[in-house]
Design a protein around this motif. Sequence first.
Motif, mmCIF file in Angstrom:
data_model
loop_
_atom_site.group_PDB
_atom_site.id
_atom_site.type_symbol
_atom_site.label_atom_id
_atom_site.label_comp_id
_atom_site.label_asym_id
_atom_site.label_seq_id
_atom_site.Cartn_x
_atom_site.Cartn_y
_atom_site.Cartn_z
ATOM 1 N N TYR A 367 0.945 -1.160 0.073
ATOM 2 C CA TYR A 367 0.121 -0.004 0.214
ATOM 3 C C TYR A 367 0.900 1.255 -0.158
ATOM 4 O O TYR A 367 1.898 1.439 0.697
ATOM 5 C CB TYR A 367 -0.939 -0.163 1.184
ATOM 6 C CG TYR A 367 -2.093 0.987 1.199
ATOM 7 C CD1 TYR A 367 -2.750 0.888 0.294
ATOM 8 C CD2 TYR A 367 -2.448 1.339 2.622
ATOM 9 C CE1 TYR A 367 -3.956 1.791 0.151
ATOM 10 C CE2 TYR A 367 -3.577 2.285 2.493
ATOM 11 C CZ TYR A 367 -4.295 2.384 1.499
ATOM 12 O OH TYR A 367 -5.377 3.467 1.349
ATOM 13 N N CYS A 368 0.504 2.332 -0.809
ATOM 14 C CA CYS A 368 1.459 3.492 -0.917
ATOM 15 C C CYS A 368 1.658 4.269 0.167
ATOM 16 O O CYS A 368 0.874 4.641 0.982
ATOM 17 C CB CYS A 368 0.688 4.352 -2.039
ATOM 18 S SG CYS A 368 1.686 5.981 -2.234
ATOM 19 N N LEU A 369 3.081 4.152 0.656
ATOM 20 C CA LEU A 369 3.449 4.858 1.918
ATOM 21 C C LEU A 369 2.953 6.451 1.929
ATOM 22 O O LEU A 369 2.878 7.030 3.081
ATOM 23 C CB LEU A 369 4.987 4.501 1.905
ATOM 24 C CG LEU A 369 5.431 3.188 2.699
ATOM 25 C CD1 LEU A 369 7.056 3.625 2.558
ATOM 26 C CD2 LEU A 369 4.982 3.593 4.238
ATOM 27 N N GLY A 370 3.070 6.860 0.441
ATOM 28 C CA GLY A 370 2.948 8.401 0.668
ATOM 29 C C GLY A 370 1.585 8.863 0.563
ATOM 30 O O GLY A 370 1.244 9.888 0.280
ATOM 31 N N ARG A 371 0.464 7.752 0.804
ATOM 32 C CA ARG A 371 -0.852 8.133 0.594
ATOM 33 C C ARG A 371 -1.296 9.272 1.539
ATOM 34 O O ARG A 371 -1.946 10.258 0.978
ATOM 35 C CB ARG A 371 -1.737 6.879 0.840
ATOM 36 C CG ARG A 371 -2.983 7.240 1.046
ATOM 37 C CD ARG A 371 -4.038 5.847 1.346
ATOM 38 N NE ARG A 371 -5.178 5.976 1.892
ATOM 39 C CZ ARG A 371 -5.483 6.436 3.023
ATOM 40 N NH1 ARG A 371 -4.811 6.673 4.030
ATOM 41 N NH2 ARG A 371 -6.844 6.448 3.290
ATOM 42 N N PRO A 372 -1.038 9.365 2.578
ATOM 43 C CA PRO A 372 -1.301 10.672 3.514
ATOM 44 C C PRO A 372 -0.689 11.953 3.226
ATOM 45 O O PRO A 372 -1.641 12.833 3.028
ATOM 46 C CB PRO A 372 -0.777 10.499 5.137
ATOM 47 C CG PRO A 372 -0.463 8.731 5.053
ATOM 48 C CD PRO A 372 -0.218 8.638 3.699
ATOM 49 N N LEU A 373 0.458 12.053 2.297
ATOM 50 C CA LEU A 373 1.116 12.955 1.955
ATOM 51 C C LEU A 373 0.431 13.528 0.739
ATOM 52 O O LEU A 373 0.179 14.661 0.597
ATOM 53 C CB LEU A 373 2.563 13.002 1.777
ATOM 54 C CG LEU A 373 3.128 14.197 1.453
ATOM 55 C CD1 LEU A 373 3.094 15.343 2.218
ATOM 56 C CD2 LEU A 373 4.645 13.784 1.028
ATOM 57 N N ALA A 374 0.063 12.655 -0.083
ATOM 58 C CA ALA A 374 -0.680 12.934 -1.378
ATOM 59 C C ALA A 374 -1.985 13.333 -0.998
ATOM 60 O O ALA A 374 -2.518 14.348 -1.795
ATOM 61 C CB ALA A 374 -0.681 11.781 -2.308
ATOM 62 N N LEU A 375 -2.736 12.791 -0.143
ATOM 63 C CA LEU A 375 -4.084 13.354 0.149
ATOM 64 C C LEU A 375 -4.003 14.750 0.587
ATOM 65 O O LEU A 375 -4.979 15.680 0.231
ATOM 66 C CB LEU A 375 -4.830 12.217 0.999
ATOM 67 C CG LEU A 375 -5.064 10.998 0.522
ATOM 68 C CD1 LEU A 375 -5.502 10.094 1.627
ATOM 69 C CD2 LEU A 375 -6.225 11.125 -0.747
#
Length: 434
Positions: A367-375
Amino acid sequence: MTVTAGTTADPVELLSPELVADPFAGYARLREQAPTLTGAMLGGPPMWLVTRYDDVRRVLTDPRFLNNPASVPNAPAVRTTIMKQLNIPSDLVDYLDDKLMQIDGDHHRRLRGLVSRAFTARRVAALRPRVEKITAELLDRLAARARDGKPVDLMESFCYPLPFTVICEMVGIDEADREPWYEWGNCLGSPTEHRERIPTVMRECVDHMLEVIARRRTDPRDDLITALVQAQEDNGDRLTDQEMVTLVFTLVITGHETTTQLLATAVLTLLDNPGQLALLRDEPARWPQAVHELMRLGPTQWGMPRYPSEDVELGGTTIPAGATILPLILPANTDPRRFEDPERLDIGRDHGSGGQDHLGFGRGAHYCLGRPLALQEAEVALHALFARFPDLALAVEREQISWVLRPGVTRCERLPLRLVPPSRITPTQTGLHR
């Protein structure tokens, strides 16, 4: 009835102009044609394309589907074939391996654990004021350029520099060192267009990263490169220089590419849906939920290949151990078996707790580690953009927007907009501070 997998006479060409020009229609045709199809890319061996939501989610989450073909007997040498096609020198091949995505088990957990320190909820939340500041500065520049009424390219002026600046600051790429990264990322991300340049570009990038790592050994900073160097020095078998180079390269390139394209596709989607955009203007608290819906319809077309460790059945087809399986994210995210009226933008659509419903950021161990930052970046950027320029509009006809041939991502080449320069609005006035 279950059938045994074979190859078709005409595999789907994943980088065909038809799929690039109209991925929604193209992938919908593939999804409704069959749950599994054979396809190919860059002259590599045939692979199995998985098209429907339930099957794609299973491929992403079932531990029998491995990311590293070396772990599976009889897996085809897709990577070797593609590297040869791109003329990558043998001493640089390992640097192009995305170690976070192409390994499994303990090795993957070790690297992911090191990198995840930069993407904790606390660290990402602490970055929000900086994201807002960069956003406001970029919008100021856009307003200054728009005073003469000429169109501006939102890709060049906003969608790219915002996430690129944020990830470079997080990772530890100094501002003076950032200029070549655009060329490197563009070249390696569009291999069919830049085949002759790739070997030179790859060597330049590797040499640069080795130099930056050496610098951080003598000049530590509060950044991810320093943290990786210190982890290596604390325990020499934790991380090699090659692993560090690959991790940093992967994070810088993938850490901005998806968000860049999410911003572009989201702007187009919202301009195509003025009623939904008006609802967001009236109820800005809806932006976090809206970003998930925009990501569902957003830039991710497919995930990393997987290799089953044993014979598996998908969509009524038995696929043998070691075959290459490519999970197609876009057709899964628009599968009418899972989503009602799936190609319609609905910012009120329920994606479950934390947006766990759509597959835009993948699922499972990778699962994408950078998901919270991208959102966070998308929420801040889109909210501020439409608040600052409420009358922005395309400067060309919708069908004139051009798309770039880029594996796995819907990539807008240019996004020309006309902006009506209003009075300055601060992030606080737009409600970006919570």
